[in-house]
Motif scaffolding. Structure first.
Motif, PDB file in Angstrom:
ATOM      1  N   VAL A 126      51.527  49.392  37.286  1.00  0.00           N
ATOM      2  CA  VAL A 126      50.782  49.239  35.866  1.00  0.00           C
ATOM      3  C   VAL A 126      51.780  50.100  35.173  1.00  0.00           C
ATOM      4  O   VAL A 126      51.762  51.232  35.432  1.00  0.00           O
ATOM      5  CB  VAL A 126      49.357  49.592  35.995  1.00  0.00           C
ATOM      6  CG1 VAL A 126      48.798  49.227  34.629  1.00  0.00           C
ATOM      7  CG2 VAL A 126      48.784  48.799  37.135  1.00  0.00           C
ATOM      8  N   LYS A 127      52.136  49.984  33.926  1.00  0.00           N
ATOM      9  CA  LYS A 127      52.707  50.654  32.842  1.00  0.00           C
ATOM     10  C   LYS A 127      52.089  50.366  31.860  1.00  0.00           C
ATOM     11  O   LYS A 127      51.409  49.551  31.372  1.00  0.00           O
ATOM     12  CB  LYS A 127      54.321  50.547  32.978  1.00  0.00           C
ATOM     13  CG  LYS A 127      54.384  49.211  32.366  1.00  0.00           C
ATOM     14  CD  LYS A 127      56.190  49.127  32.480  1.00  0.00           C
ATOM     15  CE  LYS A 127      56.440  47.733  31.992  1.00  0.00           C
ATOM     16  NZ  LYS A 127      57.955  47.574  31.947  1.00  0.00           N
ATOM     17  N   ALA A 128      51.986  51.300  30.748  1.00  0.00           N
ATOM     18  CA  ALA A 128      51.544  51.330  29.341  1.00  0.00           C
ATOM     19  C   ALA A 128      52.790  51.491  28.476  1.00  0.00           C
ATOM     20  O   ALA A 128      53.352  52.502  28.341  1.00  0.00           O
ATOM     21  CB  ALA A 128      50.408  52.153  29.348  1.00  0.00           C
ATOM     22  N   ASP A 129      53.058  50.310  27.341  1.00  0.00           N
ATOM     23  CA  ASP A 129      54.002  50.829  26.452  1.00  0.00           C
ATOM     24  C   ASP A 129      53.350  51.135  25.099  1.00  0.00           C
ATOM     25  O   ASP A 129      53.878  51.128  24.022  1.00  0.00           O
ATOM     26  CB  ASP A 129      54.994  49.665  26.362  1.00  0.00           C
ATOM     27  CG  ASP A 129      54.338  48.545  26.169  1.00  0.00           C
ATOM     28  OD1 ASP A 129      53.198  48.534  25.565  1.00  0.00           O
ATOM     29  OD2 ASP A 129      54.940  47.203  26.031  1.00  0.00           O
ATOM     30  N   VAL A 130      51.821  51.337  25.251  1.00  0.00           N
ATOM     31  CA  VAL A 130      51.115  51.928  23.899  1.00  0.00           C
ATOM     32  C   VAL A 130      50.270  53.090  24.262  1.00  0.00           C
ATOM     33  O   VAL A 130      50.099  53.316  25.637  1.00  0.00           O
ATOM     34  CB  VAL A 130      50.358  50.709  23.389  1.00  0.00           C
ATOM     35  CG1 VAL A 130      51.260  49.542  22.807  1.00  0.00           C
ATOM     36  CG2 VAL A 130      49.528  50.045  24.298  1.00  0.00           C
TER      37      VAL A 130
END
Length: 358
Positions: A126-130
């Motif tokens: 899981v990654k977040a770009d915000v």
């Protein structure tokens, strides 16, 4: 024309006679449905593709799905053999499976932490770009909910969308604002177009109710203050009220929630669907969701930048095509519940005077 490749157990499978691949903002897992026939292209035995196999789907050189084969259905008669294969992104397991985590509760964890804790056992990164927002004071799993339902419940409170990255992972993001270097124009590249405009899920009044702590002893209902905010949708001319109970917040939060409820429902009430030839809009660049695209269509009556919500790539006897489902960006402007201690600054898109054409 670019080809579709299904990679399974180190082998590449091409030459599919029927293809249907779908990825979009409203499905956390992309899906595919492929059929091979015509005597297996010289093979006497079926391709060794089995349900449960890990797989990757590529359109040309672009990876669009990484996950598992859900079903493999071989068939034959005296004249031919065929195989139908369906599957989804690895994130499809989050839709199917129950949410399980230790005691089922978190304290002071943010959305990214909760998502990683729930996805970890599945081997899904899981990654977040915000910015995923502030930590939740408390967050608990609900009986019977799936992993996707639990993460989505938290994500909605932080104004975040859940998308597959096409490579077996989950991305926490928001609706894009970037324009692609192409346009959809009636009479030029649009083969078929249609529109759907509905008021079934729109209302004339949006009344958001809730309660906020009235003092330090806010754990007791007697100390809670009742709050309410109302916004109207002028496009709905008859009396159609809707009461929404907010999760948390203060008066200004509820005002934002009312505007969001109105704008999102308006955005989702108008859908455009266009079919174009091929899967690419430029050599090496396939149509993809969560992109903005200019649309010019004088028959349906649109000259605006629209958000690509879904792409369906098909191949049949008529050739390869992409069907694009478009909507206004407001349809995916999920509300971001703010910190109660901070004054709410509403974006331009959330202003009550925002004009809603459809």
């Amino acid at each position: 024309m670019i080809d579709l490749t299904l990679k399974v157990n180190g082998s590449d499978y091409k030459g599919w006679k029927a293809i249907d691949v779908s990825i979009g903002l409203e499905q956390i897992a992309g899906s595919f449905n492929l059929t091979a026939s015509d005597r297996w292209h010289g093979r006497d035995k079926a391709w060794p593709i089995l349900a449960g196999n890990k797989c990757t789907v590529l359109l040309g050189e672009t990876t669009v799905i990484t996950g598992y084969v859900d079903e493999a259905n071989p068939e034959y008669d005296a004249f031919s053999h065929s195989l139908n294969v369906t599957g989804r992104d690895a994130t499809g397991d989050l839709v199917d499976c129950s949410a399980i985590y230790k005691t089922g509760q978190w304290s002071g964890a943010n959305l990214l932490k909760i998502a990683r804790d729930l996805c970890g056992p599945f081997g899904i990164s899981v990654k977040a770009d915000v910015d995923v927002g502030k930590p939740f004071p408390k967050f608990a799993l609900q009986d019977g909910e799936t992993v996707f339902e639990a993460i989505e419940r938290a994500a909605k409170q932080r104004g975040v969308l859940l998308l597959s990255d096409g490579r077996g992972g989950l991305v926490l993001t928001r609706a894009a604002q970037t324009l692609i270097d192409a346009a959809l124009v009636k009479g030029e590249n649009i083969e078929r177009g249609s529109g759907s405009f509905s008021h079934k899920e729109r209302f004339s009044q949006y009344i958001v109710k809730g309660q906020a702590p009235g003092g330090d002893s806010f754990s007791e209902p007697a100390h809670h203050t009742q709050l309410k905010s109302q916004k109207n949708d002028e496009a709905v001319t008859r009396y159609r009220p809707l009461i929404v109970y907010a999760e948390q917040g203060d008066g200004s939060t509820y005002a934002d929630r009312a505007v969001w409820e109105r704008n999102v429902r308006a955005g989702r009430s108008a859908r455009l669907q266009y079919t174009v030839t091929g899967w690419e809009y430029r050599p090496g660049k396939i149509w993809q969701p969560n992109r903005m695209v200019p649309v010019k269509d004088d028959f349906i009556g649109v000259d605006a930048e629209m958000l690509i919500a879904r792409c369906t790539y098909t191949l049949d006897d008529g050739g390869s095509r992409t069907t694009l489902e478009l909507c206004r960006r407001e349809a995916f402007d999920l509300i971001n519940l703010p910190d109660k201690k901070k004054k709410i600054k509403r974006s331009r898109k959330a202003k009550d005077k925002d004009e809603l054409k459809w």
